[in-house]
Design an enzyme around this catalytic site. Sequence first.
Site, PDB file in Angstrom:
ATOM      1  N   HIS A 280       0.800  -1.219   0.000  1.00 29.01           N
ATOM      2  CA  HIS A 280       0.000   0.000   0.000  1.00 29.01           C
ATOM      3  C   HIS A 280       0.828   1.262   0.000  1.00 29.01           C
ATOM      4  O   HIS A 280       0.269   2.358  -0.066  1.00 29.01           O
ATOM      5  CB  HIS A 280      -0.911  -0.008   1.227  1.00 29.01           C
ATOM      6  N   CYS A 281       2.160   1.163   0.065  1.00 24.93           N
ATOM      7  CA  CYS A 281       2.979   2.372   0.192  1.00 24.93           C
ATOM      8  C   CYS A 281       4.055   2.503  -0.866  1.00 24.93           C
ATOM      9  O   CYS A 281       4.114   3.496  -1.588  1.00 24.93           O
ATOM     10  CB  CYS A 281       3.629   2.423   1.576  1.00 24.93           C
ATOM     11  N   ILE A 282       4.955   1.525  -0.952  1.00 24.06           N
ATOM     12  CA  ILE A 282       6.165   1.697  -1.756  1.00 24.06           C
ATOM     13  C   ILE A 282       5.865   1.926  -3.235  1.00 24.06           C
ATOM     14  O   ILE A 282       6.514   2.764  -3.874  1.00 24.06           O
ATOM     15  CB  ILE A 282       7.120   0.504  -1.559  1.00 24.06           C
TER      16      ILE A 282
END
Length: 450
Positions: A280-282
């Site tokens: 969900h971030c990188i």
Amino acid sequence: MAKRPRPADHADALADRIARRDATVGVIGLGYVGLPLVKVFLARGFRVLGFDTDAAKVAALKAGRSYIRHIPAADVAAMNATGRFDATADMGRLGGPDAILICVPTPLTRHREPDMTYVVATAEAIAARLRPGQLVVLESSTYPGTTEEVVKPILERGGLVSGRDFFLGYSPEREDPGNIDHGTSTIPKVVGADGEAALALTRALYDAVVVGTVPVSSAATAEAVKLTENIFRAVNIALVNELKQIYAPMGIDVWEVIAAAATKPFGFMPFWPGPGLGGHCIPIDPFYLTWKAREHEVATRFIELAGEINTAMPRYVVQRLADALNDRAGRGLRDASVLLLGLAYKKNVDDMRESPALKIIELLEERGARVSFHDPHIAAIPPTRAYGHLAGRAGVALTPATLKAADAVLVVTDHDAIDWKRVGRHARLIIDTRNALRRAGHAGANLVLA
């Protein structure tokens, strides 16, 4: 006429309730970030009201069931047993909590621009019930300025003023699903806020449940911290992904190179290549910063190049598989049977968000391959924003027969629950993007690193 409460009155009252564990904490978004927060606040004696628009999640929690692999049902049952937890889909109850933590998705649009739909809708829901004395903290990963430029104006529409009537902060989530060494309570929380009173309250709230807080000068700075953490990882992963492509035609093993370099006690930190980025971030956060940088007419060439390299990795993997099939079996991808091992974006979790496996399946099928998959933690492909046409497809059992039947086995996620020795014994051709087989002691002629 009643005297209007001073800002200090609201702040002092809330600080006192936090200190006495008498405050009710609302958590909006009961997923991989929100549910662990619920756990730690309950463990520290707070009352918690969990909000989610997914009625199925609410029903599961009320029934003592978990929908996240690394949070067992026993933990959910224990949460309910405290008598201090309730889950609801009714946003009309947002006036109840003393502190509200926003843990909603912040995806990208098709044009790789920030999609603030969930943040805006959540802020509007809070604004409709916002009362004096509440603390609102955004945890979702986002671009610098979101808290004060997007959330704050929405919350102030009803006439309440940030820093006077309510308090607004930002503290980026630092969850790492499946990490057994670091959990929510043991990871320091970076906190920024709109004003000193909001910062003090945000620190007090998180200091009550985590190992410590790291205050910064503003919400925008805290937002930048989160992006920087993940851009650091994205850029370094892109570097080793590119090195893998450089070293492969030279006959040099990139995993051996990195492992040897990691013995240097200073100046080097190991990152490992793979089939592409997930989570969900990188894969998302770098593009949040590049989008915001354009507003200030600043180029982000390095970050964008890393994004291009990582985004291209599924195509590289598919081509490596095609080349291996041609070289080892004398056939192309069309009508070839390919078995994918692992769908989750990382090992030992059931999290499919932004997983490169979905793009790999799509690319393989575009070239005529017949694709099946096995993931010990994912029985069927869930609905996703970009790959809805794959939703519902069920996995297959990992047996000697299914391994032998595949023209190629493609390792996408190196789950510990997969019997890698069995894979090595029975698969005709293995394309390994994670070095899983050799770590399990297999170095047979049927193995190709990708």
